[in-house]
Design a protein around this motif. Structure first.
Motif, PDB file in Angstrom:
ATOM      1  N   LEU A 130       0.626  -1.256  -0.254  1.00 56.60           N
ATOM      2  CA  LEU A 130       0.015  -0.289  -0.191  1.00 56.60           C
ATOM      3  C   LEU A 130       0.865   1.101   0.051  1.00 56.60           C
ATOM      4  CD1 LEU A 130      -2.553  -1.021   2.556  1.00 56.60           C
ATOM      5  CD2 LEU A 130      -3.479  -0.535   0.253  1.00 56.60           C
ATOM      6  N   VAL A 131       1.814   1.096   0.743  1.00 51.82           N
ATOM      7  CA  VAL A 131       2.903   2.624   0.536  1.00 51.82           C
ATOM      8  C   VAL A 131       4.277   2.818  -0.703  1.00 51.82           C
ATOM      9  CG1 VAL A 131       4.604   3.401   1.921  1.00 51.82           C
ATOM     10  CG2 VAL A 131       3.139   2.202   3.117  1.00 51.82           C
ATOM     11  N   LEU A 132       4.321   1.630  -1.156  1.00 52.39           N
ATOM     12  CA  LEU A 132       4.713   1.753  -2.645  1.00 52.39           C
ATOM     13  C   LEU A 132       3.888   2.206  -3.867  1.00 52.39           C
ATOM     14  CD1 LEU A 132       6.679  -1.645  -2.707  1.00 52.39           C
ATOM     15  CD2 LEU A 132       7.779   0.623  -2.215  1.00 52.39           C
ATOM     16  N   GLU A 139       1.795   4.865  -3.200  1.00 53.89           N
ATOM     17  CA  GLU A 139       1.346   5.927  -2.763  1.00 53.89           C
ATOM     18  C   GLU A 139       0.488   6.452  -2.291  1.00 53.89           C
ATOM     19  OE1 GLU A 139       5.286   7.518  -6.182  1.00 53.89           O
ATOM     20  OE2 GLU A 139       2.611   8.258  -6.349  1.00 53.89           O
ATOM     21  N   LYS A 140      -0.260   5.503  -1.875  1.00 49.14           N
ATOM     22  CA  LYS A 140      -1.234   5.277  -0.666  1.00 49.14           C
ATOM     23  C   LYS A 140      -1.220   6.764   0.255  1.00 49.14           C
ATOM     24  CE  LYS A 140      -4.941   3.241  -1.279  1.00 49.14           C
ATOM     25  NZ  LYS A 140      -6.482   2.415  -0.715  1.00 49.14           N
ATOM     26  N   SER A 141       0.195   6.444   0.780  1.00 47.48           N
ATOM     27  CA  SER A 141       0.435   7.181   2.543  1.00 47.48           C
ATOM     28  C   SER A 141       0.683   8.620   2.225  1.00 47.48           C
ATOM     29  CB  SER A 141       1.781   6.130   2.681  1.00 47.48           C
ATOM     30  OG  SER A 141       3.016   6.920   1.907  1.00 47.48           O
ATOM     31  N   ASP A 142       0.534   8.994   0.709  1.00 46.76           N
ATOM     32  CA  ASP A 142       0.088  10.288   0.569  1.00 46.76           C
ATOM     33  C   ASP A 142      -1.380  10.692   0.814  1.00 46.76           C
ATOM     34  OD1 ASP A 142       3.306  10.612  -0.424  1.00 46.76           O
ATOM     35  OD2 ASP A 142       2.411  10.424  -2.058  1.00 46.76           O
ATOM     36  N   LYS A 143      -1.782  10.382   0.405  1.00 48.62           N
ATOM     37  CA  LYS A 143      -3.486  10.376   0.743  1.00 48.62           C
ATOM     38  C   LYS A 143      -4.125   9.730   2.354  1.00 48.62           C
ATOM     39  CE  LYS A 143      -3.871  10.086  -4.410  1.00 48.62           C
ATOM     40  NZ  LYS A 143      -4.836   9.236  -5.382  1.00 48.62           N
ATOM     41  N   THR A 144      -3.428   8.566   3.011  1.00 51.37           N
ATOM     42  CA  THR A 144      -4.000   7.932   3.927  1.00 51.37           C
ATOM     43  C   THR A 144      -3.454   8.128   4.826  1.00 51.37           C
ATOM     44  OG1 THR A 144      -4.670   5.764   2.065  1.00 51.37           O
ATOM     45  CG2 THR A 144      -5.458   6.162   4.524  1.00 51.37           C
ATOM     46  N   PRO A 145      -3.801   8.483   6.063  1.00 52.97           N
ATOM     47  CA  PRO A 145      -3.204   8.372   7.383  1.00 52.97           C
ATOM     48  C   PRO A 145      -2.244   6.705   8.208  1.00 52.97           C
ATOM     49  CG  PRO A 145      -4.950   9.446   7.706  1.00 52.97           C
ATOM     50  CD  PRO A 145      -5.127   8.699   6.551  1.00 52.97           C
ATOM     51  N   LEU A 146      -1.257   6.758   8.021  1.00 50.28           N
ATOM     52  CA  LEU A 146      -0.791   5.476   8.422  1.00 50.28           C
ATOM     53  C   LEU A 146      -1.970   4.786   9.462  1.00 50.28           C
ATOM     54  CD1 LEU A 146       2.744   6.141   9.565  1.00 50.28           C
ATOM     55  CD2 LEU A 146       2.265   4.881   8.117  1.00 50.28           C
ATOM     56  N   GLY A 180      -5.569   4.823   8.839  1.00 48.82           N
ATOM     57  CA  GLY A 180      -6.152   4.406   7.733  1.00 48.82           C
ATOM     58  C   GLY A 180      -5.255   2.980   6.957  1.00 48.82           C
ATOM     59  N   LEU A 181      -4.132   3.236   6.684  1.00 51.26           N
ATOM     60  CA  LEU A 181      -3.293   1.811   5.820  1.00 51.26           C
ATOM     61  C   LEU A 181      -3.530   0.378   6.831  1.00 51.26           C
ATOM     62  CD1 LEU A 181      -0.723   3.717   4.294  1.00 51.26           C
ATOM     63  CD2 LEU A 181      -2.418   2.994   3.256  1.00 51.26           C
ATOM     64  N   GLY A 197      -5.255  -4.784   8.087  1.00 56.00           N
ATOM     65  CA  GLY A 197      -6.188  -5.801   8.707  1.00 56.00           C
ATOM     66  C   GLY A 197      -5.970  -5.751  10.325  1.00 56.00           C
ATOM     67  N   TRP A 198      -5.422  -4.498  10.639  1.00 51.57           N
ATOM     68  CA  TRP A 198      -5.314  -4.425  12.100  1.00 51.57           C
ATOM     69  C   TRP A 198      -6.561  -3.493  12.423  1.00 51.57           C
ATOM     70  CZ3 TRP A 198      -0.558  -3.633   9.332  1.00 51.57           C
ATOM     71  CH2 TRP A 198       0.626  -4.983   9.796  1.00 51.57           C
ATOM     72  N   ALA A 199      -6.968  -3.693  13.716  1.00 51.81           N
ATOM     73  CA  ALA A 199      -8.475  -3.456  14.244  1.00 51.81           C
ATOM     74  C   ALA A 199      -7.937  -2.287  14.588  1.00 51.81           C
ATOM     75  CB  ALA A 199      -8.557  -3.725  15.782  1.00 51.81           C
ATOM     76  N   ASN A 200      -6.815  -1.559  15.522  1.00 50.40           N
ATOM     77  CA  ASN A 200      -6.786  -0.339  15.868  1.00 50.40           C
ATOM     78  C   ASN A 200      -4.993   0.005  15.996  1.00 50.40           C
ATOM     79  OD1 ASN A 200      -5.159  -1.531  18.509  1.00 50.40           O
ATOM     80  ND2 ASN A 200      -7.127  -1.802  18.977  1.00 50.40           N
ATOM     81  N   ARG A 201      -4.922   1.240  16.347  1.00 46.60           N
ATOM     82  CA  ARG A 201      -3.221   1.845  16.256  1.00 46.60           C
ATOM     83  C   ARG A 201      -2.650   0.620  17.645  1.00 46.60           C
ATOM     84  NH1 ARG A 201       0.668   4.971  18.988  1.00 46.60           N
ATOM     85  NH2 ARG A 201       1.152   6.403  17.840  1.00 46.60           N
TER      86      ARG A 201
END
Length: 256
Positions: free
Chosen positions: A210-212, A214-221, A223-224, A229-233
């Motif tokens: 997902l990072v590769l 470049e979705k990280s430019d639009k979605t907070p960490l 969110g990715l 699949g991780w339920a929380n921070r």
């Protein structure tokens, strides 16, 4: 060495196994009385609070007095905010509630174990070569096709369901009609890791993809992390730290 101190042998053995599977040298003692002789050799202590004889609180006081630079992580089967605050005020560096997931245990160890140059047993720093290996071996899109025939149905299920929040050994066993014990042994035999660790490995590979993209430019960490699949921070950061020794932000710096 990481020293685990608990009055429950099963807890000690499980914790040591999880740490050693991450390349972290560890040992244990049942009760604080038996652990005193190993404290000078320890680089980090995981200490149970509720123990007969010398309690974890008393043990923490003694460690702080005799080994002031030795980091101590407290863990207990009872989540009590007042006790947690008291332990942190006494000098504990972390407070974990049992049962502690392997990722959370190892993430805490990696965070608090003092770094020593050339220390044997320390995990190799995560780099682009390790990242490439991870993506090659655990790419969700190819995961099922690379599995042995015996594990094919499970691999196919994992490739489709690893990013589900409720992905679990019990869920897989129920939907595949396979006994959980047999399924757990199959995972260990095929991929040489516990089921939960395998799921998080797939999630990590997908997160990197997902990072590769470049979705990280639009979605907070976070969110990715949820998309992977991780339920929380907490579970997201703990799993990434466990597998790479890095925070998600540090991992992204390597990826990019």
């Amino acid at each position: 060495m990481i020293l685990v101190i608990d009055d429950d042998v099963a807890v000690c053995e499980s914790a040591v196994l999880s740490l050693e599977m991450s390349g972290l040298p560890a040992g244990f003692r049942v009760g604080f009385q038996a652990a005193r002789d190993l404290l000078p050799q320890a680089g980090l202590v995981f200490l149970d609070i509720t123990m007969p004889g010398t309690s974890g609180i008393q043990a923490l006081e003694e460690i702080r007095k005799n080994f002031p630079s030795l980091p101590v992580v407290m863990f207990t089967g009872v989540a009590d905010l007042n006790t947690a605050v008291a332990c942190m005020k006494m000098g504990a560096v972390d407070y974990l509630v049992k049962p502690v997931e392997p990722e959370d245990l190892c993430a805490s160890a990696l965070e608090h174990l003092p770094a020593k140059k050339g220390q044997p047993g320390c995990p190799r720093p995560f780099d682009k070569q390790l990242m490439d290996n991870l993506l090659r071996e655990y790419d969700p899109a190819r995961f099922a096709s690379d599995a042995d025939p015996e594990a094919g149905a499970l691999a196919d299920w994992l490739a489709r369901r690893f990013s589900d929040i409720d992905c679990s050994l019990q869920k897989a066993a129920q939907e595949l009609g396979i006994n959980t014990t047999y399924l757990s042994r199959m995972v260990a035999r095929q991929w040489r890791m516990p089921f939960r660790q395998l799921v998080n490995t797939l999630r990590l590979a997908y997160f990197i993809q997902l990072v590769l993209r470049e979705k990280s430019d639009k979605t907070p960490l976070e969110g990715l992390g949820r998309e992977a699949g991780w339920a929380n921070r907490s579970t997201f950061y703990g799993a990434v730290k466990y597998h790479t020794g890095l925070t998600p932000s540090e991992l992204i710096a390597i990826i990019s």
